[in-house]
Each structure stands twice: as structure tokens, then as C-alpha cells.
Design a protein around this motif. Structure first.
Motif, PDB file in Angstrom:
ATOM      1  N   SER A 191       0.576  -6.846  -4.794  1.00 19.77           N
ATOM      2  CA  SER A 191       0.202  -6.214  -6.052  1.00 19.77           C
ATOM      3  C   SER A 191       1.162  -6.623  -7.156  1.00 19.77           C
ATOM      4  O   SER A 191       2.238  -7.160  -6.905  1.00 19.77           O
ATOM      5  N   ALA A 192       0.742  -6.346  -8.397  1.00 22.12           N
ATOM      6  CA  ALA A 192       1.588  -6.700  -9.543  1.00 22.12           C
ATOM      7  C   ALA A 192       2.907  -5.946  -9.481  1.00 22.12           C
ATOM      8  O   ALA A 192       3.966  -6.486  -9.814  1.00 22.12           O
ATOM      9  N   VAL A 193       2.855  -4.699  -9.056  1.00 26.79           N
ATOM     10  CA  VAL A 193       4.075  -3.900  -8.959  1.00 26.79           C
ATOM     11  C   VAL A 193       4.988  -4.461  -7.877  1.00 26.79           C
ATOM     12  O   VAL A 193       6.200  -4.590  -8.056  1.00 26.79           O
ATOM     13  N   ALA A 243       0.809  -1.215   0.000  1.00 25.56           N
ATOM     14  CA  ALA A 243       0.000   0.000   0.000  1.00 25.56           C
ATOM     15  C   ALA A 243       0.847   1.273   0.000  1.00 25.56           C
ATOM     16  O   ALA A 243       0.378   2.334  -0.423  1.00 25.56           O
ATOM     17  N   LEU A 244       2.089   1.161   0.465  1.00 25.48           N
ATOM     18  CA  LEU A 244       2.961   2.344   0.546  1.00 25.48           C
ATOM     19  C   LEU A 244       4.111   2.270  -0.458  1.00 25.48           C
ATOM     20  O   LEU A 244       5.034   3.078  -0.396  1.00 25.48           O
ATOM     21  N   LEU A 245       4.028   1.322  -1.376  1.00 23.92           N
ATOM     22  CA  LEU A 245       5.163   1.045  -2.249  1.00 23.92           C
ATOM     23  C   LEU A 245       5.546   2.212  -3.145  1.00 23.92           C
ATOM     24  O   LEU A 245       6.736   2.480  -3.338  1.00 23.92           O
ATOM     25  N   LEU A 246       4.575   2.917  -3.698  1.00 21.14           N
ATOM     26  CA  LEU A 246       4.904   3.996  -4.630  1.00 21.14           C
ATOM     27  C   LEU A 246       5.768   5.067  -3.967  1.00 21.14           C
ATOM     28  O   LEU A 246       6.762   5.524  -4.534  1.00 21.14           O
ATOM     29  N   ALA A 247       5.392   5.462  -2.753  1.00 20.34           N
ATOM     30  CA  ALA A 247       6.171   6.471  -2.041  1.00 20.34           C
ATOM     31  C   ALA A 247       7.534   5.918  -1.651  1.00 20.34           C
ATOM     32  O   ALA A 247       8.564   6.597  -1.780  1.00 20.34           O
ATOM     33  N   ALA A 248       7.557   4.674  -1.184  1.00 28.39           N
ATOM     34  CA  ALA A 248       8.827   4.061  -0.776  1.00 28.39           C
ATOM     35  C   ALA A 248       9.757   3.889  -1.967  1.00 28.39           C
ATOM     36  O   ALA A 248      10.966   4.125  -1.868  1.00 28.39           O
ATOM     37  N   GLU A 249       9.204   3.477  -3.083  1.00 34.56           N
ATOM     38  CA  GLU A 249       9.987   3.260  -4.293  1.00 34.56           C
ATOM     39  C   GLU A 249      10.636   4.558  -4.757  1.00 34.56           C
ATOM     40  O   GLU A 249      11.841   4.598  -5.044  1.00 34.56           O
ATOM     41  N   ALA A 250       9.839   5.637  -4.819  1.00 35.98           N
ATOM     42  CA  ALA A 250      10.374   6.931  -5.247  1.00 35.98           C
ATOM     43  C   ALA A 250      11.371   7.463  -4.227  1.00 35.98           C
ATOM     44  O   ALA A 250      12.397   8.045  -4.593  1.00 35.98           O
ATOM     45  N   GLY A 251      11.070   7.278  -2.940  1.00 38.83           N
ATOM     46  CA  GLY A 251      11.983   7.746  -1.902  1.00 38.83           C
ATOM     47  C   GLY A 251      13.314   7.030  -1.952  1.00 38.83           C
ATOM     48  O   GLY A 251      14.373   7.641  -1.816  1.00 38.83           O
ATOM     49  N   ALA A 252      13.273   5.712  -2.156  1.00 47.31           N
ATOM     50  CA  ALA A 252      14.501   4.933  -2.237  1.00 47.31           C
ATOM     51  C   ALA A 252      15.311   5.310  -3.471  1.00 47.31           C
ATOM     52  O   ALA A 252      16.548   5.434  -3.417  1.00 47.31           O
ATOM     53  N   LYS A 253      14.631   5.519  -4.581  1.00 49.46           N
ATOM     54  CA  LYS A 253      15.314   5.921  -5.814  1.00 49.46           C
ATOM     55  C   LYS A 253      16.011   7.258  -5.620  1.00 49.46           C
ATOM     56  O   LYS A 253      17.147   7.459  -6.054  1.00 49.46           O
ATOM     57  N   GLY A 254      15.331   8.194  -4.951  1.00 47.33           N
ATOM     58  CA  GLY A 254      15.920   9.508  -4.693  1.00 47.33           C
ATOM     59  C   GLY A 254      17.151   9.427  -3.822  1.00 47.33           C
ATOM     60  O   GLY A 254      18.045  10.275  -3.908  1.00 47.33           O
ATOM     61  N   ALA A 255      17.199   8.400  -2.974  1.00 50.67           N
ATOM     62  CA  ALA A 255      18.356   8.216  -2.081  1.00 50.67           C
ATOM     63  C   ALA A 255      19.441   7.377  -2.726  1.00 50.67           C
ATOM     64  O   ALA A 255      20.459   7.084  -2.083  1.00 50.67           O
ATOM     65  N   GLY A 256      19.232   6.974  -3.958  1.00 43.86           N
ATOM     66  CA  GLY A 256      20.247   6.213  -4.675  1.00 43.86           C
ATOM     67  C   GLY A 256      20.279   4.735  -4.339  1.00 43.86           C
ATOM     68  O   GLY A 256      21.267   4.056  -4.616  1.00 43.86           O
TER      69      GLY A 256
END
Length: 247
Positions: free
Chosen positions: A150-152, A124-137
């Protein structure tokens, strides 16, 4: 003028959170209920909880995480939070708990500031976590999704994947008085959120202080605060310890 409590001094043993909460459980105590999921009613015994904690500790240790490492736990109050949180502490990892409502820029800031090398979240929180992790490298393999519903989320390592290849819990050594157990972040009311450095001794002391409130055998302590908040973690630790010591 020094004002002293009418209650006896609280003894704070120099041990880790894991040892304090679970180290002396034996016999019938292991079969007592440790945690009840308020939504489903599912119950977890101390025996089962300890097995789950050891499994998580072994899994993260096998992936190279231990004393000196920081792992981010980004989830609401779900049953899996319990063994994952304590499994990380069992492995000597410092847990930085992330607000479940944090937007991705805030997640990135916390990951960078805390030095977290792994993010554990839920679908349920994957989209925010995914973008946050990407931003942190952080690379794709440095994000674990607890449920994978989910499929994602299926593209990422799940908790089941993490535990698929069993490893024993590691033997770790650290000074409970100085080793950070948890690194939650303040709300930033007077500025940017700041990491609150809490050692194992800090948490043990917090739980020890709760013994004066009078919880008795078979009482149930509801854990209503968010686990990612320090008060939520402390409340949860308190209830588990009372279930143990008054059972």
C-alpha cells in the motif's frame, strides 16, 4: 502411582530449533517440498527455504539484532511468515508473536512488556502495528512491512528492502535449554495477557513428541491454526520436520 506411556521415551537433543529441523539435511532432502501455500499452491523446497532463512538471519544481524534481543512478528498465516520466523530464531533473536487481531493498545502493551525493539508486520495490519509501535516508543525505522502493498506501507522498510544488501547468517551461541525462542502471549482469560517463555529445548521437545503420531512419507500436514499461537507454531514445526524425516 506413575503411569508410563507404552511408547518409547522421546529423545530430546540439546540443540537449537534451527539445528534440529534443518541441520542434517543433505542431497535429495533439500529438494523436497517443505511448505505449500494453501491459497496459491506455491511450493517452497527446503533448499529455497534455508536460503531465505539465512538471508533473513543475516539481514537482522547486520541491523544489530541477535541473542538477547526481542523482535515482534505481527502477521497472519502468510508464506513469508515461515522464513522470517525461522530467520529470527537462526539469528538468536527471541520472537514475540502478536495476535493478528490485536488492537493497537494491546500491541503497545505486548511490545513494552516483552521489550521488543523491532516490529515486523504486513500491509493489512499496518495501522494497528503502527499505532502500537508508536505507543511503545519505537521509531519509524523500527517497523518493517513484509509486503509493502500500500501507499502507506511504502514509507516503511519492506522485506525486500531488508534483504537488498545480502549478509551471511551469523554464528551464534546460546544454551538451548535456557535461551528463549518464542514469547507468545496468553489470551488473558483470568487477567492480563502474560508472556509464555518457551526455550529452544521446549520447541524441540514439542516437535520430537509428534513423531509418535505416525505421519508417513509424502503425507501432507495442514497448518490451520494461527502461526502467532504457540499451537500454530508447533503444528507448523511438526509438519516441516515430518516432511524432512519421512522424505
Amino acid at each position: 502411582m506413575v503411569v508410563r506411556s507404552m511408547l518409547p521415551d522421546v529423545e530430546i537433543p540439546p540443540v537449537s530449533v534451527h539445528e534440529y529441523l534443518f541441520g542434517d539435511l543433505t542431497g535429495d532432502e533439500l529438494d523436497r517440498v517443505a511448505v505449500v501455500d494453501g491459497v496459491s499452491g506455491a511450493q517452497t523446497s527446503f533448499r529455497s527455504l534455508l536460503a531465505q532463512i539465512d538471508a533473513v538471519a543475516g539481514a537482522v544481524a547486520a541491523r544489530g539484532f541477535g541473542v538477547g534481543d526481542v523482535v515482534a512478528l505481527h502477521a497472519p498465516n502468510v508464506p513469508a511468515y515461515v522464513p522470517v520466523f525461522h530467520g529470527l530464531l537462526r539469528a538468536g533473536v527471541t520472537v514475540t508473536t502478536i495476535n493478528a487481531l490485536s488492537p493497537s493498545p494491546d500491541i503497545t502493551k505486548q511490545l513494552l512488556d516483552s521489550g521488543a525493539r523491532l516490529v515486523i508486520t504486513v500491509s493489512a495490519l499496518l495501522l494497528a502495528a503502527e499505532a502500537g509501535a508508536k505507543g511503545a516508543g519505537l521509531a519509524h525505522e523500527h517497523l518493517v512491512v513484509l509486503d509493502g502493498d500500500s501507499a502507506v506501507a511504502a514509507e516503511y522498510t519492506s522485506l525486500a528492502d531488508l534483504l537488498a544488501d545480502p549478509h551471511p547468517a551469523p554464528e551464534v551461541s546460546f544454551d538451548p535449554a535456557t535461551h528463549l525462542a518464542v514469547l507468545p502471549y496468553s489470551s488473558g482469560t483470568t487477567g492480563h495477557p502474560k508472556g509464555v517463555m518457551l526455550t529452544h529445548t521446549n520447541l524441540v521437545a514439542n516437535v520430537a513428541q509428534c513423531f509418535a503420531i505416525g505421519v508417513e512419507r509424502d503425507d501432507v500436514v495442514p497448518c490451520v491454526l494461527p502461526f502467532f499461537h504457540n499451537d500454530g507454531s508447533s503444528e507448523t514445526l511438526e509438519s516441516w520436520t515430518h516432511a524432512r524425516d519421512h522424505g
